[in-house]
Design an enzyme around this catalytic site. Structure first.
Site, PDB file in Angstrom:
ATOM      1  N   ASP A 160       0.843  -1.196   0.000  1.00 19.40           N
ATOM      2  CA  ASP A 160       0.000   0.000   0.000  1.00 19.40           C
ATOM      3  C   ASP A 160       0.878   1.246   0.000  1.00 19.40           C
ATOM      4  O   ASP A 160       1.643   1.476   0.932  1.00 19.40           O
ATOM      5  CB  ASP A 160      -0.929  -0.008   1.214  1.00 19.40           C
ATOM      6  N   HIS A 169      -4.056  13.765   0.934  1.00 19.06           N
ATOM      7  CA  HIS A 169      -4.295  12.935   2.127  1.00 19.06           C
ATOM      8  C   HIS A 169      -3.100  13.015   3.069  1.00 19.06           C
ATOM      9  O   HIS A 169      -3.261  13.185   4.283  1.00 19.06           O
ATOM     10  CB  HIS A 169      -4.541  11.479   1.707  1.00 19.06           C
ATOM     11  N   ARG A 206       1.214  17.387  12.820  1.00 21.25           N
ATOM     12  CA  ARG A 206       2.285  18.400  12.721  1.00 21.25           C
ATOM     13  C   ARG A 206       1.746  19.595  11.942  1.00 21.25           C
ATOM     14  O   ARG A 206       2.018  19.752  10.749  1.00 21.25           O
ATOM     15  CB  ARG A 206       3.499  17.823  11.964  1.00 21.25           C
ATOM     16  N   GLU A 245     -10.639   4.028   3.719  1.00 21.44           N
ATOM     17  CA  GLU A 245      -9.719   4.810   2.892  1.00 21.44           C
ATOM     18  C   GLU A 245     -10.042   4.534   1.429  1.00 21.44           C
ATOM     19  O   GLU A 245     -10.051   3.378   0.992  1.00 21.44           O
ATOM     20  CB  GLU A 245      -8.249   4.473   3.199  1.00 21.44           C
ATOM     21  N   ASP A 300      -9.047   0.483   2.059  1.00 22.06           N
ATOM     22  CA  ASP A 300      -8.066   0.107   3.083  1.00 22.06           C
ATOM     23  C   ASP A 300      -8.660   0.442   4.457  1.00 22.06           C
ATOM     24  O   ASP A 300      -8.323   1.451   5.068  1.00 22.06           O
ATOM     25  CB  ASP A 300      -6.770   0.890   2.822  1.00 22.06           C
ATOM     26  N   ARG A 338      -8.264   3.464  13.446  1.00 21.80           N
ATOM     27  CA  ARG A 338      -7.414   4.623  13.753  1.00 21.80           C
ATOM     28  C   ARG A 338      -6.846   4.597  15.159  1.00 21.80           C
ATOM     29  O   ARG A 338      -5.730   5.078  15.389  1.00 21.80           O
ATOM     30  CB  ARG A 338      -8.201   5.922  13.557  1.00 21.80           C
ATOM     31  N   GLN A 358      -4.126   2.042  15.193  1.00 18.65           N
ATOM     32  CA  GLN A 358      -3.027   2.593  14.381  1.00 18.65           C
ATOM     33  C   GLN A 358      -2.211   3.625  15.166  1.00 18.65           C
ATOM     34  O   GLN A 358      -0.978   3.607  15.145  1.00 18.65           O
ATOM     35  CB  GLN A 358      -3.620   3.245  13.126  1.00 18.65           C
ATOM     36  N   TYR A 364       1.782   2.515  15.426  1.00 18.73           N
ATOM     37  CA  TYR A 364       2.462   2.805  14.150  1.00 18.73           C
ATOM     38  C   TYR A 364       3.916   3.218  14.279  1.00 18.73           C
ATOM     39  O   TYR A 364       4.657   3.151  13.286  1.00 18.73           O
ATOM     40  CB  TYR A 364       1.677   3.825  13.323  1.00 18.73           C
ATOM     41  N   THR A 421      -9.100  -5.873   3.719  1.00 20.50           N
ATOM     42  CA  THR A 421      -8.970  -4.845   2.683  1.00 20.50           C
ATOM     43  C   THR A 421      -9.911  -5.275   1.568  1.00 20.50           C
ATOM     44  O   THR A 421      -9.803  -6.394   1.062  1.00 20.50           O
ATOM     45  CB  THR A 421      -7.521  -4.775   2.156  1.00 20.50           C
ATOM     46  N   THR A 432      -4.620   6.803   0.001  1.00 19.77           N
ATOM     47  CA  THR A 432      -5.909   7.477   0.001  1.00 19.77           C
ATOM     48  C   THR A 432      -5.893   8.662  -0.957  1.00 19.77           C
ATOM     49  O   THR A 432      -4.971   9.474  -0.925  1.00 19.77           O
ATOM     50  CB  THR A 432      -6.245   7.962   1.422  1.00 19.77           C
ATOM     51  N   GLU A 458      -9.890  12.468   7.993  1.00 20.91           N
ATOM     52  CA  GLU A 458      -9.722  13.818   7.434  1.00 20.91           C
ATOM     53  C   GLU A 458     -11.015  14.627   7.529  1.00 20.91           C
ATOM     54  O   GLU A 458     -10.996  15.801   7.902  1.00 20.91           O
ATOM     55  CB  GLU A 458      -9.304  13.721   5.966  1.00 20.91           C
TER      56      GLU A 458
END
Ligand code: CA
Length: 430
Positions: free
Chosen positions: A130, A137, A146, A202, A236, A240, A243, A247, A260, A363, A377
């Site tokens: 992926d 995205h 950030r 996604e 996908d 969250r 994740q 991650y 998926t 995405t 998002e």
């Protein structure tokens, strides 16, 4: 040959069909009644059984070789034959299914209503990777973490990707079991275990690899497009909360590997040819691709103009007879790297790609609200709920919610083609 942009089929419901007019001819694996899975082509609301057409003696030469390679109920060996066999099969199908329909009497017996057929994955996927080339995205998600520096320094140089899990790829319509896992709830210092509370989708394109490469032999950028057999839609599904906790430092793991979903029809590179476009120029100040990723032809026509959308149907909406609500409308031109650049980059270290390997694009969001390809998002990490026509709101997906991805290509003077649907309904955790 009958490949003109507006040619008609004697299969009447194919003409003007939203997804599958004569110009598309996507390939897939289907079964009907107690038959073993086999290769078919979508034409309007029907499926043409290629095995049956082979038995009728209507394929010769390379087209015959192509159909013989689909025996066994997977397209891997067909993909391995590469572009020439795919083109030969397409040209023959345009003759057989186009007007006037010299063989229509025989072919009627090989045409089944799609509603009577079950679709399977088109190929046995050895490896699934992926990517993350949807730059809007990447910016939208980066901003949540950030605000001043949403893109990491490598983003505009390297097509970023992670190795996904091939074993949990499933065709459209497969239910999506809410995963369980470790999360770190807000304000806590120790993780807890339980059902995902921030389940998301996604919106991505899937890319089917045709001919592969030998290990150690990179695929040059000017040959990379020839290694792509076709495209599909890919959801996908993402947990969250799982994740966010897992991650770092190696990327997504169990937050992405529970399922998926893929749309079952492979829209071939040839069907998409009229919808190729120039890769959007990089903004002033952005780096140019390194030489191994740069090809003038690829920059001139290696991008794709595909309209994409996400719809949501909640149980209450279904009960009230409401249509699915559109959450997202975006376009594949938001890819910062072309598919050829993804193929070349993936193989540049000598990594072997094999027929039937699958890539996700990442995405595909746009820059504006209404074009974001995930709830993460749209709701800015769960802060701003989405309003639905039923009066309900959503931050993330609830049990019973059904997510539907669609895609369509349109250009004046050319028949529009679509991808069919990629659906999945969320069911409660075990
Ligand atoms: Ca993804």
């Amino acid at each position: 040959m009958n490949d003109s942009a507006m040619a008609r089929s004697w299969v009447e419901h194919a003409n003007g069909h939203r997804d599958f007019p004569l110009q598309n001819l996507p390939l897939g694996i289907f079964s009907r009644q107690s038959q073993a899975p086999r290769c078919g082509v979508a034409i309007g609301d029907a499926i043409l059984d290629l095995q049956r057409v082979l038995e009728l003696g209507l394929f010769d030469g390379l087209a015959r070789t192509a159909v013989e390679a689909t025996r066994g109920g997977a397209l891997n060996a067909f993909f391995a034959l590469g572009t020439a066999a795919r083109v030969a099969l397409r040209e023959r199908l345009l003759e057989l299914l186009g007007e006037p329909g010299e063989h229509r009497g025989e072919l009627q017996a090989a045409l089944y209503p799609a509603s009577e057929c079950q679709m399977h994955l088109p190929a046995k996927v050895g490896d699934y990777t992926d990517f993350y080339v949807g730059i809007e995205h990447a910016k939208n998600v980066g901003k949540l973490f950030r605000p001043d520096n949403p893109l990491l320094p490598n983003y505009k140089h390297v097509p970023i990707a992670y190795h996904g899990r091939a074993s949990t790829l499933r065709p459209s319509g497969t239910e999506v079991r809410r995963p369980k896992g470790q999360t770190l709830p807000a304000g806590h210092t120790a993780p807890t275990f339980g059902p995902c509370a921030r389940l998301d989708y996604e919106l991505e394109l899937g890319i089917w690899i045709g001919q592969g490469n030998e290990m150690g032999q990179a695929i040059a950028i000017d040959e990379a497009a020839g290694h792509v057999a076709g495209y599909c839609l890919l959801n996908d599904w993402s947990a969250r909360d799982i994740q966010a906790w897992e991650y770092q430092p190696l990327g997504p793991f169990l937050s992405k590997s529970f399922i998926t979903s893929l749309s079952p029809w492979v829209v071939t590179a040839e069907a998409l040819a009229p919808f190729r476009c120039a890769q959007p120029p990089r903004p002033e100040g952005d780096p140019q691709p390194l030489a191994y990723l740069f090809d003038a032809q690829d920059q001139a026509s290696g991008a794709l103009d595909i309209e994409l959308e996400v719809l949501l149907l909640t149980p209450r909406m279904a009960q009230q007879g409401l249509a699915p609500a559109r959450l997202t409308s975006s376009n594949s031109r938001s890819m910062y790297f072309t598919v050829a650049q993804m193929v070349t980059h993936h193989s540049v270290n000598g990594c072997q790609l094999q027929p039937g390997d699958l890539f996700g694009s990442g995405t595909l969001s746009g820059a504006e609200s209404g074009s974001f390809g995930s709830l993460l998002e749209i709701t800015e990490g769960g802060k701003h709920p989405v309003q639905l026509p039923s009066g309900e709101t959503r931050t993330f997906l609830e049990d019973g919610d059904e997510v539907i991805l669609r895609a369509r290509c349109m250009r004046p003077g050319v028949a529009s083609i679509g991808f069919g649907e990629c659906r999945g309904r969320v069911v409660a955790a075990n």
